[in-house]
Design a protein around this motif. Sequence first.
Motif, short mmCIF file in Angstrom:
data_model
loop_
_atom_site.label_atom_id
_atom_site.label_comp_id
_atom_site.label_asym_id
_atom_site.label_seq_id
_atom_site.Cartn_x
_atom_site.Cartn_y
_atom_site.Cartn_z
N LEU A 35 0.80 -1.22 0.00
CA LEU A 35 0.00 0.00 0.00
C LEU A 35 0.83 1.28 0.00
CD1 LEU A 35 -2.90 -1.15 2.33
CD2 LEU A 35 -2.70 -1.28 -0.16
N GLY A 36 1.97 1.27 0.68
CA GLY A 36 2.84 2.43 0.61
C GLY A 36 3.44 2.58 -0.77
N ALA A 37 3.85 1.47 -1.36
CA ALA A 37 4.49 1.49 -2.67
C ALA A 37 3.55 1.97 -3.76
CB ALA A 37 5.02 0.10 -3.01
N ILE A 38 2.26 1.60 -3.69
CA ILE A 38 1.35 2.04 -4.75
C ILE A 38 1.13 3.54 -4.69
CG2 ILE A 38 0.24 -0.23 -4.92
CD1 ILE A 38 -2.16 0.87 -3.48
N GLY A 39 1.21 4.11 -3.48
CA GLY A 39 1.12 5.57 -3.37
C GLY A 39 2.31 6.26 -4.02
N LEU A 40 3.50 5.72 -3.80
CA LEU A 40 4.70 6.28 -4.41
C LEU A 40 4.68 6.10 -5.92
CD1 LEU A 40 7.38 4.95 -1.88
CD2 LEU A 40 6.31 7.21 -1.94
N PHE A 41 4.25 4.93 -6.36
CA PHE A 41 4.19 4.63 -7.80
C PHE A 41 3.21 5.56 -8.50
CE2 PHE A 41 2.43 2.03 -11.34
CZ PHE A 41 3.60 1.85 -12.06
N SER A 92 -2.24 8.05 6.41
CA SER A 92 -0.81 7.80 6.19
C SER A 92 -0.54 7.52 4.71
CB SER A 92 -0.33 6.64 7.06
OG SER A 92 -0.83 5.39 6.61
N TYR A 93 -1.46 6.82 4.02
CA TYR A 93 -1.26 6.54 2.60
C TYR A 93 -1.29 7.83 1.77
CZ TYR A 93 -2.50 1.83 4.20
OH TYR A 93 -2.55 0.64 4.88
N LEU A 94 -2.18 8.74 2.13
CA LEU A 94 -2.25 10.02 1.42
C LEU A 94 -0.98 10.83 1.65
CD1 LEU A 94 -5.96 11.03 2.12
CD2 LEU A 94 -5.00 10.21 -0.04
N LEU A 95 -0.47 10.80 2.88
CA LEU A 95 0.77 11.51 3.18
C LEU A 95 1.96 10.88 2.46
CD1 LEU A 95 2.07 13.80 4.72
CD2 LEU A 95 2.25 12.30 6.73
N ILE A 96 1.93 9.56 2.32
CA ILE A 96 2.98 8.86 1.57
C ILE A 96 2.94 9.28 0.10
CG2 ILE A 96 3.63 6.60 0.65
CD1 ILE A 96 2.82 5.48 3.46
N THR A 97 1.74 9.40 -0.47
CA THR A 97 1.62 9.85 -1.85
C THR A 97 2.17 11.26 -2.01
OG1 THR A 97 -0.34 8.48 -2.23
CG2 THR A 97 0.01 10.32 -3.73
N ASN A 108 14.35 7.44 -10.40
CA ASN A 108 15.65 6.76 -10.41
C ASN A 108 15.80 5.98 -9.12
OD1 ASN A 108 16.69 8.60 -8.40
ND2 ASN A 108 17.05 10.08 -10.05
N PHE A 109 16.79 5.12 -9.08
CA PHE A 109 16.95 4.20 -7.94
C PHE A 109 17.09 4.92 -6.60
CE2 PHE A 109 19.56 1.53 -5.14
CZ PHE A 109 18.76 0.40 -5.07
N PRO A 110 17.98 5.91 -6.47
CA PRO A 110 18.13 6.57 -5.16
C PRO A 110 16.84 7.22 -4.67
CG PRO A 110 19.99 7.10 -6.58
CD PRO A 110 18.96 6.43 -7.44
N ARG A 111 16.11 7.86 -5.58
CA ARG A 111 14.87 8.52 -5.17
C ARG A 111 13.79 7.52 -4.76
NH1 ARG A 111 14.12 13.99 -6.36
NH2 ARG A 111 15.90 14.97 -7.42
N ILE A 112 13.71 6.40 -5.48
CA ILE A 112 12.73 5.38 -5.13
C ILE A 112 13.03 4.78 -3.75
CG2 ILE A 112 11.82 3.10 -5.75
CD1 ILE A 112 12.30 3.89 -8.70
N VAL A 113 14.29 4.46 -3.50
CA VAL A 113 14.68 3.90 -2.21
C VAL A 113 14.42 4.91 -1.10
CG1 VAL A 113 16.62 3.09 -0.81
CG2 VAL A 113 16.37 2.30 -3.17
N THR A 114 14.79 6.17 -1.33
CA THR A 114 14.55 7.21 -0.32
C THR A 114 13.07 7.34 -0.01
OG1 THR A 114 16.52 8.44 -1.03
CG2 THR A 114 14.85 9.66 0.21
N ALA A 115 12.24 7.37 -1.05
CA ALA A 115 10.80 7.50 -0.87
C ALA A 115 10.23 6.28 -0.14
CB ALA A 115 10.11 7.67 -2.22
#
Length: 201
Positions: A35-41, A92-97, A108-115
């Motif tokens: 659920l956190g990852a889909i918000g970032l995606f 929390s999911y909205l804040l993650i988005t 990019n990889f660093p930004r995805i890992v950081t997020a």
Amino acid sequence: MVQQKINIRLSVLIVLIVIAAFSRVIPHMANFSPLGAIGLFGAAWFTKKWQAFLVPIAATWLSDLFIDNVIYAQYYPKFTWFYQEFYWQYGSYLLITLTGLLIVKTVNFPRIVTAALCSSAIFFLITNFSCWIGSTTYPQTMGGLMTCYTAGIPYLKGTLLGDLFYSGALFGVFALAQKSFPVLRLEPKPMMVNRYDNSCF
């Protein structure tokens, strides 16, 4: 033709998010969640920001409906639209988005890992706070709050692994899909030319 391309891309993004959300039905370790990852995606790839918030939350809610009323139906005496205090998790999911919009401006990889790391921290802080506030188990003091956070640490591992795994899976699958199917790629916006000095800005 352009609109058709946009619709295809949008449909693929939605399908990936829905599949990820419903992967929760697969047996997994505690808090290992997409659920956190889909918000970032969604934050990274939806061109309209309201879609970045709405689609992941809608997919989360639909998967909750299925899990609560089909898989765990024996625990609920009647049809459940929202579980108790759902707003803490959904908040929390909205804040993650929102965090994804701020961090993953370039994929990019660093930004995805950081997020993903920020996603785990946000979920841990908010959901454990919700367990503490008004609780009869933990004293309503700073010490009680710290005790609650300490009790939640064992579950942080699952949250962290889930955010990292599903972020890698979603971003990775879509990156491969873009390479194989050009229709999924965004056309770069044309640079605006300053007619006064012929420079780009």
